[in-house]
Design a protein around this motif. Structure first.
Motif, mmCIF file in Angstrom:
data_model
loop_
_atom_site.group_PDB
_atom_site.id
_atom_site.type_symbol
_atom_site.label_atom_id
_atom_site.label_comp_id
_atom_site.label_asym_id
_atom_site.label_seq_id
_atom_site.Cartn_x
_atom_site.Cartn_y
_atom_site.Cartn_z
ATOM 1 N N ILE A 49 -1.228 -0.932 -5.367
ATOM 2 C CA ILE A 49 -1.664 -0.684 -6.740
ATOM 3 C C ILE A 49 -0.534 -0.066 -7.554
ATOM 4 C CG2 ILE A 49 -3.243 0.649 -8.190
ATOM 5 C CD1 ILE A 49 -5.298 0.425 -5.932
ATOM 6 N N THR A 50 0.192 0.876 -6.955
ATOM 7 C CA THR A 50 1.314 1.501 -7.651
ATOM 8 C C THR A 50 2.368 0.468 -8.011
ATOM 9 O OG1 THR A 50 0.947 3.588 -6.468
ATOM 10 C CG2 THR A 50 3.100 3.266 -7.481
ATOM 11 N N ALA A 51 2.688 -0.419 -7.078
ATOM 12 C CA ALA A 51 3.726 -1.421 -7.323
ATOM 13 C C ALA A 51 3.377 -2.329 -8.495
ATOM 14 C CB ALA A 51 3.953 -2.242 -6.056
ATOM 15 N N GLN B 107 2.197 12.072 -14.376
ATOM 16 C CA GLN B 107 3.069 10.934 -14.089
ATOM 17 C C GLN B 107 3.285 10.139 -15.380
ATOM 18 O OE1 GLN B 107 1.715 7.834 -11.457
ATOM 19 N NE2 GLN B 107 -0.447 8.375 -11.705
ATOM 20 N N PHE B 108 4.517 9.649 -15.524
ATOM 21 C CA PHE B 108 4.928 9.004 -16.766
ATOM 22 C C PHE B 108 5.810 7.819 -16.422
ATOM 23 C CE2 PHE B 108 8.203 9.012 -20.300
ATOM 24 C CZ PHE B 108 7.387 8.352 -21.209
ATOM 25 N N SER C 37 -6.706 13.512 -1.438
ATOM 26 C CA SER C 37 -5.396 13.813 -2.018
ATOM 27 C C SER C 37 -5.494 13.784 -3.534
ATOM 28 C CB SER C 37 -4.326 12.820 -1.535
ATOM 29 O OG SER C 37 -4.610 11.512 -1.993
ATOM 30 N N ILE C 38 -4.723 14.662 -4.170
ATOM 31 C CA ILE C 38 -4.612 14.713 -5.629
ATOM 32 C C ILE C 38 -3.139 14.595 -5.963
ATOM 33 C CG2 ILE C 38 -4.983 16.101 -7.698
ATOM 34 C CD1 ILE C 38 -7.314 17.453 -6.277
ATOM 35 N N ALA D 254 -5.243 5.886 -9.847
ATOM 36 C CA ALA D 254 -5.224 5.540 -8.429
ATOM 37 C C ALA D 254 -4.212 6.364 -7.642
ATOM 38 C CB ALA D 254 -4.936 4.043 -8.249
ATOM 39 N N ASP D 255 -3.745 7.478 -8.221
ATOM 40 C CA ASP D 255 -2.870 8.375 -7.468
ATOM 41 C C ASP D 255 -3.676 9.457 -6.761
ATOM 42 O OD1 ASP D 255 -3.606 9.637 -9.828
ATOM 43 O OD2 ASP D 255 -1.759 10.807 -9.938
#
Length: 588
Positions: A56-58, A338-339, A226-227, A69-70
């Motif tokens: 998902i991150t990619a 996150q940016f 996790s956060i 989704a982090d």
């Protein structure tokens, strides 16, 4: 008397199993049941650390956006609303492959018994791994968090897309065996090494979508959370805190989310948290976490879904112990950000705090020697499409003060302790955040290439400067003169009188190199404190997937430690090699 109790317990366990088998047989006999291959339900949770979050991150970074989704675990229902924002046609060949791979996982069919909407699914896999290291004085790189059970058969009960219940069932080594230097495989060859205390994780999950982009969820479970997505484990709340029981309630949409959570670390040790996630312009995501840990039975007032915990001033409300006048509580605050300023790359930062003494407090309460507990973490991550795969680059730095997560007593510090009910009962301590614990400065960098679903290769280097409060050192300092652990394992209550029979204990745990009553020195400690231990760790991880059902992973590594165990110029070094084979029977 103990024998009678043990026999009764075994008899009751057998009776419960017989009742369970009878009910299962009865239900399959009365209702029409068929054996089928069933896709995952929308309420199934994707566990923390799963490859789906990497994928998902990619594809999110390739699209130049960030999302929620982090954090994990998330339901499939929630993940789908984040994927719906991604333009499939604009993705590279590698991105489309990742996108398809995620939905293939969602639609993956497991072995199941079906009856109408009801299904009971099994997802068996065989995981064989071997590992060897040259120095017994260095812990495993391929440790208990990395190793999978030899035979893993998760069981999932679903009612369509309305609710899911799941638990892990497995045959594997216990956590105590994973610490041993002479155990070289995840296949338990000794009866004492078998884990009989499964399941480790399990949950009930349900939810509802009000619109295509707005939903609600409720989970009651046990396991890792996790956060924040990081290389070495979130400073705020990491997946390395395991076995925590929790209940949580959440509302979510693509740009706004609320989560209320109650977590139980140990007996009468509850953590209450609120989390707000906000996204701006699809480029910037900020999360605020406020929490309160209380060493007392669960209380309704802290379950208010919209309140400020600090306003309760809970540290004033509990009856102090005779020898310990402190609060029984620990406030907690965390911010993550996150940016993604441009496609393929994100920058992130996290901040965690258990205590901060303002200049006003230091000036007006000079007798108060409470030390600060602050921690920060930040880095960059990039997924760059190349051919049919991705180049992956990331670097990260972290800093934790000596008293981050630590309060006046382990009873209300941000740590969970437990031991397995077998063998020698090895004691485990797990911090809420970074697995390195407090009093650590670290840096990590990784680089690699991945062709989704085919192969990957990653090289990682980690450096740590670890003070004398890092890891589990603080618990070692609390041991009795006869070697007994004064807190930990099945002993989840700390009695200060055993540490300090002369009543000189004031407000903080014993620091290894200072007296109990030298509070000002404790307050002025900087990280890394004392004589730091310097750790350098290299690892190369390669994975190949020659078939959909077969995955092979190899990981060689090397560790070099200077000032090992905080002894001047003491050096420990050694190599390690691990090899793992995974066979997924549902993919044949």
């Amino acid at each position: 008397m103990p024998i009678t109790k043990n026999v009764f317990g075994k008899t009751r366990m057998r009776a419960n199993l017989l009742v369970a088998f009878f009910l299962m047989f009865f239900s399959f006999s009365v209702f029409p049941v068929k054996f089928a291959r069933t896709a995952r339900g929308a309420q199934e949770l994707v566990p923390a650390g799963h490859w789906v979050y990497d994928a998902i991150t990619a594809i999110s970074l390739e699209s130049g956006i960030v999302n929620f989704a982090d954090c994990a675990p998330l339901s499939i229902q929630e993940i789908k609303i984040y994927l719906a924002e991604i333009d499939y046609d604009s993705l590279s060949e590698a991105g489309q492959s990742q996108y398809d791979r995620i939905f293939d996982y969602f639609n993956e069919r497991t072995f199941a018994f079906e009856s109408g909407l009801l299904s009971l699914g099994l997802e068996p896999s065989l995981n064989l791994s071997g590992f060897y290291k040259t120095n017994d004085d260095i812990g495993w790189l391929y440790d208990r968090y990395e190793r999978k059970p030899a035979l893993d058969v998760p069981v999932t009960f679903s009612v369509g897309d309305y609710l899911t219940m799941s638990m892990d069932n497995f045959l594997g080594e216990n956590k105590g065996a994973s610490l041993k230097n002479d155990v070289y495989s995840n296949v338990p060859l000794d009866a004492n090494d078998i884990d009989i205390n499964f399941p480790d994780t399990g949950y009930f999950s349900t939810g509802y979508m009000f619109t295509d982009t707005t939903g609600i969820g409720f989970q009651l479970g046990r396991g890792s959370q996790s956060i924040g997505r990081t290389l070495s484990g979130s400073m705020i709340w990491s997946e390395y805190l395991t076995g925590v029981s929790y209940g949580q309630f959440e509302f979510y949409a693509p740009s706004l989310k609320y989560t209320g959570r109650v977590s139980q670390f140990n007996v009468d040790k509850y953590m209450y948290t609120h989390q707000i996630d906000v996204r701006l312009f699809k480029k910037l995501k900020v999360s605020f976490v406020e929490g309160l840990l209380v060493y007392a039975p669960m209380e309704l007032r802290y379950m208010n879904p919209w309140t400020i915990f600090h306003g309760f001033a809970a540290w004033r409300e509990y009856e102090p112990e005779e020898r310990d006048p402190e609060s029984h509580t620990c406030d907690y605050f965390g911010v993550s950000m996150q940016f993604t300023p441009f496609k393929t790359t994100r920058f992130y930062g996290l901040f965690a705090m258990t205590q901060y003494q303002t200049p006003y407090e230091k000036s007006n309460w000079k007798e108060d020697v409470t030390p600060n507990g602050l921690g920060a973490q930040g880095g960059m991550e990039s997924y760059i499409p190349a051919g049919k795969g991705y180049f992956h680059f990331a670097f990260e730095g972290s800093w934790a003060q000596p008293y981050l997560y630590i309060k006046e007593s382990p009873n209300w510090s941000m740590v969970r302790t437990y031991s397995e009910n077998m063998g020698k009962k090895s004691i485990f301590y797990e911090w809420i955040g970074s697995p390195f614990g407090p009093d650590t400065v670290s840096g990590e960098v990784t680089a690699g290439y991945e062709k989704p679903g085919k192969y990957s290769l990653d090289l990682t280097y980690l450096f740590m400067a670890r003070g004398e409060f890092s890891g589990n050192s603080v618990f070692d300092a609390m041991k009795h003169s006869d070697g007994r652990n004064l807190w930990g394992g099945q002993r989840t209550y700390f009695d200060v009188s055993e540490v300090d029979p002369n009543n000189t204990y004031l407000s903080q745990w014993a620091y290894p190199n200072t007296s109990y009553n030298d509070g000002k020195k404790l307050q002025n400690l900087t990280s890394p404190s004392g004589r730091p231990e310097f750790v350098s760790r290299w690892s190369l991880r390669g994975t190949i997937q020659p078939a959909n059902w077969l995955k092979i992973t190899a990981q060689p590594g090397y560790v070099y430690i200077y000032n090992s165990d905080h002894v001047h110029r003491k050096v420990e070094k050694g190599f390690e090699i691990a090899l793992a084979i995974e066979i997924a029977f549902t993919k044949f």
